[in-house]
Design a protein around this motif. Structure first.
Motif, PDB file in Angstrom:
ATOM      1  N   ASP A   1       1.362  76.088  35.382  1.00  9.69           N
ATOM      2  CA  ASP A   1       3.077  75.768  34.617  1.00  9.69           C
ATOM      3  C   ASP A   1       3.126  76.868  33.352  1.00  9.69           C
ATOM      4  O   ASP A   1       2.382  77.486  33.034  1.00  9.69           O
ATOM      5  N   GLU A   2       4.536  76.088  32.078  1.00 13.03           N
ATOM      6  CA  GLU A   2       4.720  77.121  31.499  1.00 13.03           C
ATOM      7  C   GLU A   2       3.356  77.239  30.236  1.00 13.03           C
ATOM      8  O   GLU A   2       3.507  77.156  29.308  1.00 13.03           O
TER       9      GLU A   2
ATOM     10  N   ILE B   1       6.872  80.980  26.173  1.00 12.69           N
ATOM     11  CA  ILE B   1       8.209  81.017  26.500  1.00 12.69           C
ATOM     12  C   ILE B   1       9.196  80.191  26.469  1.00 12.69           C
ATOM     13  O   ILE B   1       9.416  78.809  25.871  1.00 12.69           O
TER      14      ILE B   1
ATOM     15  N   ALA C   1      12.087  72.085  32.877  1.00 13.48           N
ATOM     16  CA  ALA C   1      11.879  73.154  31.972  1.00 13.48           C
ATOM     17  C   ALA C   1      11.400  73.198  30.871  1.00 13.48           C
ATOM     18  O   ALA C   1      12.922  72.376  29.628  1.00 13.48           O
ATOM     19  N   GLY C   2       9.990  73.277  30.260  1.00 15.17           N
ATOM     20  CA  GLY C   2      10.753  73.084  28.871  1.00 15.17           C
ATOM     21  C   GLY C   2      10.174  72.063  28.347  1.00 15.17           C
ATOM     22  O   GLY C   2       9.834  71.812  26.544  1.00 15.17           O
TER      23      GLY C   2
ATOM     24  N   HIS D   1      12.635  76.012  36.170  1.00 14.81           N
ATOM     25  CA  HIS D   1      11.962  75.294  37.545  1.00 14.81           C
ATOM     26  C   HIS D   1      12.560  75.832  39.047  1.00 14.81           C
ATOM     27  O   HIS D   1      13.886  75.421  38.892  1.00 14.81           O
TER      28      HIS D   1
ATOM     29  N   LYS E   1      12.838  86.017  32.232  1.00 12.87           N
ATOM     30  CA  LYS E   1      13.025  84.728  32.988  1.00 12.87           C
ATOM     31  C   LYS E   1      11.476  84.443  33.545  1.00 12.87           C
ATOM     32  O   LYS E   1      11.510  85.488  34.240  1.00 12.87           O
TER      33      LYS E   1
ATOM     34  N   ILE F   1      12.586  79.552  31.435  1.00 13.08           N
ATOM     35  CA  ILE F   1      12.152  79.089  31.758  1.00 13.08           C
ATOM     36  C   ILE F   1      13.307  78.308  33.285  1.00 13.08           C
ATOM     37  O   ILE F   1      13.783  77.925  32.714  1.00 13.08           O
TER      38      ILE F   1
END
Length: 326
Positions: A205-206, A221, A131-132, A228, A195, A226
């Motif tokens: 995805d992000e 974000i 995530a991220g 997952h 969120k 974030i």
């Protein structure tokens, strides 16, 4: 004159050999040595003038030339998951994998006269991300557990690590999902501080959201917002339970779950190529897959496969033929 007499004349026997005979023998040895040395120099010069060939060995492969791949008895292995849609699912009665992807792989391999096997595996073993963080190749494909992963979209992030065959189906756009009736009034055009849940390794995805900052306020974000999830079920449950304010994934994969609504516009810039075979950059798979798929499209078989989406796999949720087939 007999052959024996000629030999005796050139190389006198010790009985007849005098000083002159020894000198002749020494002369013959010297001349022979010179000839051998000259030949060695010529062969060395020829060898140096030729360019060498270097074969780079790859784990599990003979060389990067793909010579091992050309073997008629090679078994080509393809990873496939089961998102529960008409693309790929497990038939509970037979326990086998079924769906559009299965039908298509069988048809292409038949045309190419290749031995092919589908291997079920987690999607994250093909492609994963934190995530991220920056996404990366999954350990399964990176370590050659199989030759390719089935039905993956070509994205800019993935193309840095893998290559793709020609697309054999359309890509699904990205879209936000919220709990049915949107009880928290989520605004898909302004996600600041919200969120957002994503499927781990998904093309939507992000990073795709961030590419749409001209349409979405707060598109970049913060990592703390974030989340997952490994499976579509986990993502859908997170949205319904309120663990995340919304989920963002493709317009097809959550269609198997109730309690969710799509909201806002669809985003088409999460990928540059539709569903294809994703493979390592040292693979020769595309050299036979692409021509075989092109031949498949020229026949009625591809249309038959597309028709089966509704006629055979219609009891499964998912997109219809208009959003799947090319």
């Amino acid at each position: 004159m007999m052959d024996g007499d000629l030999t005796a004349e050139i190389l006198p026997t010790s009985k007849n050999q005098g000083a002159g005979g020894r000198s002749g023998l020494i002369l013959v040895v010297i001349v022979t040595s010179c000839i051998i040395s000259l030949l060695a120099l010529v062969l060395s010069a020829v060898s140096l003038s030729n360019k060498g060939t270097t074969n780079i060995n790859v784990p599990g492969k003979v060389s990067n030339s793909g010579s091992d791949d050309s073997s008629s008895d090679k078994i080509w292995t393809f990873a496939i998951g089961h998102d529960g849609t008409n693309l790929e699912y497990i038939d509970e009665i037979s326990g086998t994998l079924r769906g559009f992807h299965v039908d298509l792989v069988n048809a292409v391999c038949e045309i190419a006269n290749k031995n092919c096997v589908l291997m079920w595996d987690l999607y994250t073993n093909c492609w994963e991300s934190n995530a991220g963080g920056l996404p990366r190749g999954g350990k399964g494909l990176m370590n050659s557990w199989y030759d390719a992963c089935t039905g993956w979209f070509g994205t800019y992030e993935r193309s840095r690590t893998f290559q793709f065959t020609d697309a054999f189906r359309k890509g699904f756009n990205g879209i936000f999902y919220v709990k049915s009736s949107n009880p928290n009034s989520f605004d898909p055009t302004n996600i600041s501080g919200k969120k957002i849940g994503f499927l781990d390794g998904d093309a939507t995805d992000e990073h795709c959201v961030a590419r749409n900052s001209d349409r979405i306020t707060g598109a970049n974000i913060l990592p703390k917002n974030i989340r997952h999830y490994v499976t579509p079920m986990q993502l859908s449950q997170a949205v319904i339970s309120g663990e995340v304010d919304a989920g963002f994934t493709n317009s097809n994969i959550l269609s198997a779950f109730t309690g969710l609504d799509k909201i806002g516009d669809e985003y088409s810039n999460c990928f540059y190529k539709g569903g294809a075979m994703m493979m390592r950059k040292d693979s020769s798979l595309a050299s036979w897959w692409n021509p075989a798929f092109a031949r498949l499209q020229e026949t009625t078989k591809y249309k038959d496969i597309c028709d089966k989406v509704a006629e055979v796999h219609g009891d499964r949720p998912g997109g219809d033929v208009s959003v799947i087939c090319l």
